[in-house]
Design a protein around this motif. Structure first.
Motif, mmCIF file in Angstrom:
data_model
loop_
_atom_site.group_PDB
_atom_site.id
_atom_site.type_symbol
_atom_site.label_atom_id
_atom_site.label_comp_id
_atom_site.label_asym_id
_atom_site.label_seq_id
_atom_site.Cartn_x
_atom_site.Cartn_y
_atom_site.Cartn_z
ATOM 1 N N ARG A 54 2.447 1.931 -3.573
ATOM 2 C CA ARG A 54 1.066 2.976 -4.597
ATOM 3 C C ARG A 54 0.845 3.161 -4.305
ATOM 4 O O ARG A 54 0.947 4.419 -4.923
ATOM 5 C CB ARG A 54 -0.060 1.401 -3.959
ATOM 6 N N ILE A 55 0.466 3.909 -2.484
ATOM 7 C CA ILE A 55 0.412 5.842 -2.184
ATOM 8 C C ILE A 55 0.986 6.645 -2.955
ATOM 9 O O ILE A 55 1.625 7.919 -3.382
ATOM 10 C CB ILE A 55 0.162 5.586 -0.692
ATOM 11 N N LEU A 108 -3.923 13.696 -2.010
ATOM 12 C CA LEU A 108 -4.702 12.558 -1.668
ATOM 13 C C LEU A 108 -5.032 12.009 -0.405
ATOM 14 O O LEU A 108 -6.297 11.800 -0.867
ATOM 15 C CB LEU A 108 -3.304 11.705 -2.548
ATOM 16 N N SER A 161 -9.478 11.248 -0.464
ATOM 17 C CA SER A 161 -9.433 10.303 0.795
ATOM 18 C C SER A 161 -10.472 10.370 1.904
ATOM 19 O O SER A 161 -11.898 9.864 2.165
ATOM 20 C CB SER A 161 -8.077 9.255 1.168
ATOM 21 N N SER A 204 0.602 -1.001 -0.070
ATOM 22 C CA SER A 204 0.052 -0.372 -0.006
ATOM 23 C C SER A 204 0.585 1.728 -0.375
ATOM 24 O O SER A 204 0.490 2.245 -1.152
ATOM 25 C CB SER A 204 -1.093 -0.150 1.087
ATOM 26 N N ARG A 205 1.945 1.190 0.838
ATOM 27 C CA ARG A 205 2.714 2.706 0.917
ATOM 28 C C ARG A 205 3.158 2.990 -0.097
ATOM 29 O O ARG A 205 3.931 4.143 -1.045
ATOM 30 C CB ARG A 205 3.612 2.362 2.218
ATOM 31 N N PHE A 243 0.300 14.185 -1.560
ATOM 32 C CA PHE A 243 0.464 13.634 -0.412
ATOM 33 C C PHE A 243 -0.760 14.289 0.079
ATOM 34 O O PHE A 243 -2.220 13.605 0.299
ATOM 35 C CB PHE A 243 0.699 13.497 0.461
ATOM 36 N N ALA A 292 -5.694 5.921 -4.042
ATOM 37 C CA ALA A 292 -3.665 6.078 -5.024
ATOM 38 C C ALA A 292 -4.492 5.119 -6.221
ATOM 39 O O ALA A 292 -3.567 4.966 -7.072
ATOM 40 C CB ALA A 292 -2.607 5.318 -3.965
ATOM 41 N N LEU A 313 -6.908 6.023 2.044
ATOM 42 C CA LEU A 313 -5.768 6.312 1.120
ATOM 43 C C LEU A 313 -5.800 5.398 -0.491
ATOM 44 O O LEU A 313 -5.302 5.959 -1.179
ATOM 45 C CB LEU A 313 -4.420 6.824 1.564
ATOM 46 N N ARG A 314 -5.070 4.555 0.625
ATOM 47 C CA ARG A 314 -4.878 3.309 -0.782
ATOM 48 C C ARG A 314 -5.743 3.218 -1.947
ATOM 49 O O ARG A 314 -5.550 2.795 -2.977
ATOM 50 C CB ARG A 314 -4.550 2.265 0.027
#
Length: 70
Positions: free
Chosen positions: A16-17, A39, A43, A13-14, A36, A54, A50-51
């Motif tokens: 992809r973000i 995003l 979200s 996830s990190r 960021f 993303a 958030l993921r």
């Protein structure tokens, strides 16, 4: 075993973000912090993880996120 799976998911996830932050930086001419924040606001306002935001940015079939869709 469950903890290992959680860590793997968190790392994916990190990553992809981070990729989505880069896309937003390029598309809108923002620095990393502002991208960021964009995003994160998207979200929160959409009540989405958030993921998931993303993934929407990175999804080629959707065409990614634009200011009109945010």
């Amino acid at each position: 075993m469950r903890e290992r799976e959680h860590l793997r998911t968190a790392l994916e996830s990190r990553e992809r973000i981070g990729m989505a932050v880069g896309v937003v930086m390029e598309r809108f001419g923002l620095d990393a912090e502002r991208a960021f924040d964009y995003l994160a606001r998207t979200s929160q306002h959409g009540n989405r993880k958030l993921r998931d935001v993303a993934e929407a940015v990175l999804a080629p079939e959707v065409g990614g996120i634009t200011p009109e869709r945010a």
